[in-house]
Design a protein around this motif. Structure first.
Motif, PDB file in Angstrom:
ATOM      1  N   TYR A 120       0.830  -1.215   0.000  1.00  0.00           N
ATOM      2  CA  TYR A 120       0.000   0.000   0.000  1.00  0.00           C
ATOM      3  C   TYR A 120       0.864   1.264   0.000  1.00  0.00           C
ATOM      4  O   TYR A 120       0.577   2.219  -0.720  1.00  0.00           O
ATOM      5  N   LYS A 121       1.910   1.266   0.805  1.00  0.00           N
ATOM      6  CA  LYS A 121       2.790   2.436   0.887  1.00  0.00           C
ATOM      7  C   LYS A 121       3.452   2.697  -0.470  1.00  0.00           C
ATOM      8  O   LYS A 121       3.497   3.837  -0.935  1.00  0.00           O
ATOM      9  N   THR A 122       3.943   1.641  -1.086  1.00  0.00           N
ATOM     10  CA  THR A 122       4.595   1.773  -2.397  1.00  0.00           C
ATOM     11  C   THR A 122       3.610   2.298  -3.433  1.00  0.00           C
ATOM     12  O   THR A 122       3.928   3.206  -4.204  1.00  0.00           O
ATOM     13  N   MET A 123       2.408   1.731  -3.444  1.00  0.00           N
ATOM     14  CA  MET A 123       1.385   2.177  -4.392  1.00  0.00           C
ATOM     15  C   MET A 123       1.021   3.639  -4.145  1.00  0.00           C
ATOM     16  O   MET A 123       0.922   4.430  -5.099  1.00  0.00           O
ATOM     17  N   ALA A 124       0.861   4.011  -2.889  1.00  0.00           N
ATOM     18  CA  ALA A 124       0.502   5.391  -2.555  1.00  0.00           C
ATOM     19  C   ALA A 124       1.573   6.369  -3.035  1.00  0.00           C
ATOM     20  O   ALA A 124       1.261   7.376  -3.686  1.00  0.00           O
ATOM     21  N   ILE A 125       2.807   6.088  -2.741  1.00  0.00           N
ATOM     22  CA  ILE A 125       3.888   7.027  -3.074  1.00  0.00           C
ATOM     23  C   ILE A 125       4.134   7.087  -4.581  1.00  0.00           C
ATOM     24  O   ILE A 125       4.151   8.177  -5.164  1.00  0.00           O
ATOM     25  N   TRP A 126       4.330   5.950  -5.216  1.00  0.00           N
ATOM     26  CA  TRP A 126       4.658   5.945  -6.642  1.00  0.00           C
ATOM     27  C   TRP A 126       3.511   6.477  -7.498  1.00  0.00           C
ATOM     28  O   TRP A 126       3.733   7.246  -8.434  1.00  0.00           O
ATOM     29  N   PHE A 127       2.287   6.102  -7.171  1.00  0.00           N
ATOM     30  CA  PHE A 127       1.144   6.567  -7.951  1.00  0.00           C
ATOM     31  C   PHE A 127       0.882   8.058  -7.715  1.00  0.00           C
ATOM     32  O   PHE A 127       0.463   8.762  -8.628  1.00  0.00           O
ATOM     33  N   THR A 128       1.124   8.540  -6.508  1.00  0.00           N
ATOM     34  CA  THR A 128       0.956   9.977  -6.238  1.00  0.00           C
ATOM     35  C   THR A 128       1.975  10.800  -7.022  1.00  0.00           C
ATOM     36  O   THR A 128       1.630  11.842  -7.603  1.00  0.00           O
ATOM     37  N   VAL A 129       3.206  10.350  -7.046  1.00  0.00           N
ATOM     38  CA  VAL A 129       4.242  11.053  -7.825  1.00  0.00           C
ATOM     39  C   VAL A 129       3.837  11.096  -9.302  1.00  0.00           C
ATOM     40  O   VAL A 129       3.913  12.149  -9.957  1.00  0.00           O
ATOM     41  N   LEU A 131       0.818  10.892 -10.535  1.00  0.00           N
ATOM     42  CA  LEU A 131      -0.340  11.773 -10.697  1.00  0.00           C
ATOM     43  C   LEU A 131       0.088  13.236 -10.765  1.00  0.00           C
ATOM     44  O   LEU A 131      -0.418  14.002 -11.586  1.00  0.00           O
ATOM     45  N   LEU A 132       1.026  13.628  -9.929  1.00  0.00           N
ATOM     46  CA  LEU A 132       1.522  15.012  -9.952  1.00  0.00           C
ATOM     47  C   LEU A 132       2.193  15.331 -11.280  1.00  0.00           C
ATOM     48  O   LEU A 132       2.017  16.423 -11.833  1.00  0.00           O
ATOM     49  N   ILE A 133       2.950  14.388 -11.801  1.00  0.00           N
ATOM     50  CA  ILE A 133       3.593  14.578 -13.106  1.00  0.00           C
ATOM     51  C   ILE A 133       2.531  14.714 -14.195  1.00  0.00           C
ATOM     52  O   ILE A 133       2.601  15.600 -15.054  1.00  0.00           O
ATOM     53  N   ILE A 134       1.540  13.849 -14.144  1.00  0.00           N
ATOM     54  CA  ILE A 134       0.471  13.881 -15.151  1.00  0.00           C
ATOM     55  C   ILE A 134      -0.315  15.187 -15.062  1.00  0.00           C
ATOM     56  O   ILE A 134      -0.582  15.833 -16.080  1.00  0.00           O
ATOM     57  N   PHE A 135      -0.691  15.589 -13.848  1.00  0.00           N
ATOM     58  CA  PHE A 135      -1.419  16.851 -13.676  1.00  0.00           C
ATOM     59  C   PHE A 135      -0.649  18.030 -14.256  1.00  0.00           C
ATOM     60  O   PHE A 135      -1.234  18.928 -14.847  1.00  0.00           O
ATOM     61  N   SER A 136       0.658  18.036 -14.077  1.00  0.00           N
ATOM     62  CA  SER A 136       1.456  19.161 -14.576  1.00  0.00           C
ATOM     63  C   SER A 136       1.625  19.140 -16.087  1.00  0.00           C
ATOM     64  O   SER A 136       2.029  20.142 -16.674  1.00  0.00           O
ATOM     65  N   SER A 137       1.303  18.022 -16.712  1.00  0.00           N
ATOM     66  CA  SER A 137       1.586  17.877 -18.145  1.00  0.00           C
ATOM     67  C   SER A 137       0.353  17.766 -19.022  1.00  0.00           C
ATOM     68  O   SER A 137       0.475  17.603 -20.229  1.00  0.00           O
ATOM     69  N   ILE A 138      -0.828  17.818 -18.439  1.00  0.00           N
ATOM     70  CA  ILE A 138      -2.050  17.804 -19.240  1.00  0.00           C
ATOM     71  C   ILE A 138      -2.336  19.233 -19.699  1.00  0.00           C
ATOM     72  O   ILE A 138      -2.266  20.159 -18.896  1.00  0.00           O
ATOM     73  N   PRO A 139      -2.681  19.415 -20.964  1.00  0.00           N
ATOM     74  CA  PRO A 139      -3.026  20.764 -21.434  1.00  0.00           C
ATOM     75  C   PRO A 139      -4.462  21.123 -21.016  1.00  0.00           C
ATOM     76  O   PRO A 139      -5.400  21.037 -21.796  1.00  0.00           O
TER      77      PRO A 139
END
Length: 154
Positions: A120-129, A131-139
């Motif tokens: 769970y910890k691994t999924m939370a951290i890696w997926f959150t990172v 998501l932040l990358i994706i949010f910053s890169s969507i037009p």
């Protein structure tokens, strides 16, 4: 084909975001409440990775069919100085490749783990990172940098 892939890519981003947010919520809940890694959590992880990889394949197809990218690749010296051309020709694809890599590596790590809390910890951290990358890169439609409609009609 470009005119079909573009709205499909635009629409599928919402499914990617929904799956990713659902996975992150599930991961933080499981991690913080020390639950066993459930079949549902594993299903969300796999669904998120699969939807993201389909989106990525469609995006790659768009990359090679896009007139903006074609201009960027054929006129690099001028294209690099044009915000919208540079975004689609270089920035968007680079960040999305990184995000897909982050989710794929994180998911692969989870697959090899035996400790439920660590999964769970691994999924939370890696997926959150990711998501932040994706949010910053969507037009986004509200983005002052490069905006596109939130929903493209077919």
């Amino acid at each position: 084909m470009y005119l079909t892939l573009l709205p499909l890519h635009s629409l599928l981003r919402w499914l990617v975001l929904i799956c990713l947010v659902a996975s992150i919520i599930c991961a933080y809940r499981g991690w913080l409440t020390k639950q066993r890694f459930s079949r549902f959590a594993n299903f969300l992880r796999i669904m998120t990775v699969n939807v993201l990889q389909i989106q990525f394949c469609i995006g790659l197809g768009l990359y090679f069919l896009s007139p903006l990218v074609s201009y960027f690749l054929n006129n690099f010296k001028t294209g690099i100085h044009m915000r919208e051309i540079r975004f689609f020709g270089m920035e968007h694809i680079t960040m999305m490749v990184i995000a897909v890599g982050v989710i794929s590596v994180g998911s692969g790590k989870i697959n090899k783990m035996t400790d439920d809390r660590l999964k769970y910890k691994t999924m939370a951290i890696w997926f959150t990172v990711a998501l932040l990358i994706i949010f910053s890169s969507i037009p986004w439609s509200f983005s002052p940098l490069t905006s596109r409609p939130n929903f493209r009609p077919f």
